[in-house]
Write a protein that holds these residues in place. Structure first.
Motif, short mmCIF file in Angstrom:
data_model
loop_
_atom_site.label_atom_id
_atom_site.label_comp_id
_atom_site.label_asym_id
_atom_site.label_seq_id
_atom_site.Cartn_x
_atom_site.Cartn_y
_atom_site.Cartn_z
N ASP A 84 0.87 -1.17 -0.01
CA ASP A 84 -0.12 0.05 0.10
C ASP A 84 0.92 1.18 -0.05
N GLU A 90 3.24 5.89 -3.03
CA GLU A 90 2.57 6.91 -2.04
C GLU A 90 3.79 8.07 -1.81
N GLU A 92 3.16 10.38 0.56
CA GLU A 92 3.01 10.54 2.11
C GLU A 92 4.16 9.60 2.67
#
Length: 359
Positions: free
Chosen positions: A180, A184, A186
């Protein structure tokens, strides 16, 4: 009653069955599989028994639990009159349901193969039975060729789930959670530019997976947080697959049987080089496996060159075995990749000659 079978209803175990732990549910038990031959002798005599009358076999054991076969030659109830009824009986035991997957196969004679089969699943309590009131008619029994010397045989398969019961731990989800993070921004503290594309990443994940990245990102000469690193010796799609492996421990489209073989082979070749460069032995082995499955005339020379350059001894052996077929060797020698192989790996020509693959 035959001399070989002193009882009209005899049950004998078939060798080769066994036990295993099931992993199909959260709470599971020990799964035991047993196979038996159920033989009915003096069939015509047993047919004289009235409707509702039955014969019981001797006990046999599945999962440390005794069982019997209940045979009704003329039906177990009025509605099944004239039919052959067959039931599996659980004999005693603790007051706990045992889930059984049961199959009855009528065996054709003399072939010894299943001519007719019925299967059920049932949770057996102590001293209960379950089966078929109308298992087969006498006419069908003869029509299927299952009668021989006034006897017939049923192959009984029982798969039993019982104690000890355990709570099963599901497979690790670490790969999913790390996956996940892939892509990303972040929390990302480093980025790579490959083929004009930018890939955000997390230096701790990279360092944990590769000693080369660990030295580059956490060592004395580490790059600053938020730095952008350019990689010029890899295509963007290869680096994307490379990152996917780092975060998930899997290659994209891991079940790739339907993928284009040529494209998959080329991707595996590039990833093998990356795995060697960044010291990732599992990725390297996975690439070797994929490449070995796709050795053909068009890939053999390049695969052999990569195997030689990166010390992939198993992969090299696979290619050499492929080339032992004269037609394969002849076709591979006509490719441009073969000429490149001889230039980049001169020792290969000597090895091919010494092994008799070249004149």
């Amino acid at each position: 009653m035959s001399a070989a079978s002193p009882e009209p209803l005899a049950v004998t175990r078939v060798a080769g069955d066994g036990s295993s732990w099931s992993s199909s549910s959260t709470i599971v038990g020990m799964v035991t599989t047993r196979t038996f031959h159920v033989r009915v002798d003096n069939y015509s005599k047993t047919r004289e028994m009235r409707n509702g009358a039955h014969m019981l076999s001797s006990s046999f054991v599945v999962g440390d639990q005794p069982w019997k076969i209940k045979y009704y030659p003329n039906g177990s109830n009025e509605s099944a009159t004239g039919q052959i009824s067959i039931f599996l009986v659980r004999v005693g035991g603790v007051d706990l349901g045992l889930l059984a997957d049961v199959q009855f196969d009528l065996i054709a004679q003399p072939a010894g193969t299943a001519a007719y089969a019925l299967r059920f699943k049932h949770a057996f309590r102590p001293d209960t039975s379950y089966g078929y009131a109308s298992f087969v008619s006498p006419e069908k029994l003869e029509e299927l060729g299952c009668l021989k010397d006034d006897s017939f045989t049923i192959l009984l398969d029982v798969e039993l789930e019982g104690p000890p019961f355990v709570v099963e731990v599901p497979p690790s989800s670490l790969g999913w959670h790390l996956g996940d993070l892939l892509g990303e921004t972040e929390g990302a503290d480093v980025a790579f530019v490959v083929g004009g594309e930018r890939f955000p990443a997390h230096r701790l994940v990279l360092a944990a997976r590769s000693l080369v990245f660990k030295a580059q990102l956490l060592g004395p000469l580490k790059v600053e947080k938020g730095a952008t690193i350019s990689i010029d010796d890899m295509h963007a799609d290869v680096f994307r697959a490379f990152l996917h492996f780092i975060y998930t421990d899997e290659l994209p489209d891991d079940d790739d049987d339907d993928n284009d073989d040529s494209a998959a082979a080329i991707m595996a070749q590039h990833l093998l080089v990356a795995a060697d460069k960044y010291d990732m032995p599992r990725l390297r082995l996975m690439c070797e496996s994929r490449m070995s499955k796709r050795v053909c005339v068009s890939t053999a020379a390049t695969t052999l060159a990569l195997a030689e350059q990166h010390g992939c001894h198993g992969l090299k052996e696979v290619v050499l075995r492929f080339l032992k077929l004269p037609s394969h060797m002849k076709a591979v020698r006509c490719t441009e990749d073969y000429k490149h192989l001889l230039k980049s790996c001169p020792s290969i020509q000597q090895e091919l000659t010494s092994s008799g693959l070249l004149p």
